[in-house]
Write an enzyme that holds these catalytic residues in place. Structure first.
Site, PDB file in Angstrom:
ATOM      1  N   LYS A  51      40.977  41.938  35.301  1.00  0.00           N
ATOM      2  CA  LYS A  51      40.979  43.359  34.956  1.00  0.00           C
ATOM      3  C   LYS A  51      42.366  43.889  34.611  1.00  0.00           C
ATOM      4  O   LYS A  51      42.493  44.866  33.861  1.00  0.00           O
ATOM      5  CB  LYS A  51      40.399  44.174  36.108  1.00  0.00           C
ATOM      6  CG  LYS A  51      38.886  44.129  36.218  1.00  0.00           C
ATOM      7  CD  LYS A  51      38.234  44.959  35.138  1.00  0.00           C
ATOM      8  CE  LYS A  51      36.741  45.109  35.372  1.00  0.00           C
ATOM      9  NZ  LYS A  51      36.094  45.955  34.364  1.00  0.00           N
ATOM     10  N   SER A 300      36.406  34.935  37.108  1.00  0.00           N
ATOM     11  CA  SER A 300      36.968  36.216  36.688  1.00  0.00           C
ATOM     12  C   SER A 300      37.617  37.018  37.803  1.00  0.00           C
ATOM     13  O   SER A 300      38.411  37.929  37.533  1.00  0.00           O
ATOM     14  CB  SER A 300      35.894  37.061  35.988  1.00  0.00           C
ATOM     15  OG  SER A 300      34.785  37.259  36.851  1.00  0.00           O
TER      16      SER A 300
END
Length: 398
Positions: A51, A300
């Protein structure tokens, strides 16, 4: 729609501000799935997630006036930390609005990156409404977690690095929450390796693209271990990219995500949150799609609560027979517990927990109920331990 040039520019813009994470083959996951698996370790970023790529790019593009006014974001997790960290690095005042239910650990980590955290709203939707009001009052720039071209381009640098570092590939698979990661990665992949098939993954309770390529549905929501992709509706801009470039979207159950977290920890030696493990969960759920293929996936994020991780590992061990739970009816006399313990030890089992009940659970005042948790090597070993005990005692449940 963002372009590959946007992603290339983002890569130069954020170089040195985010980690160029390792791209590695995983022999353990390859054996488990029958595919050749390559991992992009975004769980090793400073905030533990991809992110911060999008946050770093978005903030770097702000004008001097926008930096002076500050930024605001809404997030209960990784986006919050990404915005907080890069705002701090650039000297930008940042406000992060988090729903009141946000775990204390995530609040503390976001504050530690230098942001002002405001807890507001009983739901994420209420937190968004408050953030929009605060944005208008204070003139801040809103940093969207996914439906923003600058954010999407930043997330696309993940695939740019992966494709530069990886060998030949047949498929790239990534999670879908709001869609920013897969959208950015899709644009990069189409430009660099157009022959690579793109696949997205959602979890069952947040499966807005379950009818893909048909229209988006309205998922039920609810609790999920993949809270990082617990988004009811994909972004409008990300949806356009995904529908143009992605070949299929796979939906995975909760148990598969838990198994994938366990396999990543035990096999690949990587700690992953639920959202970071859904790509592997898809490979475990739909093995025929991936067998003998060269498959790359980002891990991720790695921001999983320690208690949830511990419980996930134990639940997986229960499911695959490495933890055995027995409830036994035993005579209430001296030496019985020692005898049972000796038999389990002789059979090679390791006792984890024991509960000995004499009163209401036992069928007789001269009997007791014993619940014992045993660690076994594998399901066959668990069966042999149970068979040994059944020769001498009544095993009611196993």
């Amino acid at each position: 729609m963002i372009t590959f040039e946007d992603i290339s520019a983002a890569a130069k813009r954020i170089e040195g501000k985010v980690i160029r994470t390792p791209t590695i083959p995983s022999h353990a996951l390859s054996r488990a799935t029958g595919a050749e698996v390559t991992l992009k370790l975004e769980n090793l970023q400073a905030v533990g997630s991809f992110k911060e790529r999008g946050a770093a790019n978005k903030l770097a593009l702000l004008s001097a006036e926008e930096r002076e006014r500050g930024v605001i974001a809404v997030s209960a997790g990784n986006h919050a930390q990404g915005v907080a960290r890069h705002a701090s690095l650039l000297g930008i005042d940042a406000v992060i609005v988090m729903p009141r239910f946000t775990p204390a650990g995530k609040v503390v980590r976001t504050r530690n990156w230098g942001a002002r955290v405001v807890l507001e709203g009983e739901s994420f939707a209420e937190a968004v409404l408050f953030a929009k009001e605060l944005q208008e009052r204070e003139g801040r720039t809103f940093v969207h977690p996914y439906d923003d071209p600058a954010v999407m381009a930043g997330q696309g640098t993940c695939a740019l690095e992966l494709l530069e570092d990886a060998g030949p590939l047949d498929m790239l698979i990534a999670p879908i929450g709001g869609g920013g990661l897969l959208a950015g990665c899709s644009v990069a992949t189409r430009a660099m390796r157009p022959d690579v098939e793109l696949i997205g993954v959602q979890v069952e309770s947040y499966n807005s693209l379950s009818a893909f390529p048909g229209p988006a549905t309205h998922p039920v929501g609810g609790a999920t271990i993949a809270e990082g992709i617990a988004v009811l509706q994909i972004g409008q801009q990300t949806d356009e990219v995904i529908r143009d470039m992605v070949s299929q979207v796979l939906i995975v159950p909760e148990a598969a995500v838990e198994n994938a977290i366990t396999l990543l920890a035990e096999g690949a030696k990587q700690i992953s949150e639920g959202a970071g493990a859904v790509s592997l969960a898809a490979m475990l759920t739909y093995p025929d799609i991936f067998r003998s293929k060269k498959v790359a996936m980002p891990v991720s994020g790695g921001n999983i609560d320690s208690r949830i991780l511990a419980n996930t590992l134990l639940r997986a061990m229960l499911r695959d027979g490495r933890i055995l739970r027995l409830i036994m009816e035993i005579p209430d006399r001296p030496g019985v517990l020692a005898d049972i313990s000796g038999k389990i030890g002789k059979a090679g089992g390791n006792i984890i927990e024991v509960s000995h009940r004499r009163l209401l659970s036992a069928p007789s005042v001269q009997a007791a109920e014993l619940e014992v948790m045993i660690e076994a090597r594998d399901p066959e070993h668990a069966i042999s331990i149970t068979a040994e005990l059944r020769q001498f005692y009544t095993v009611k449940y196993a």
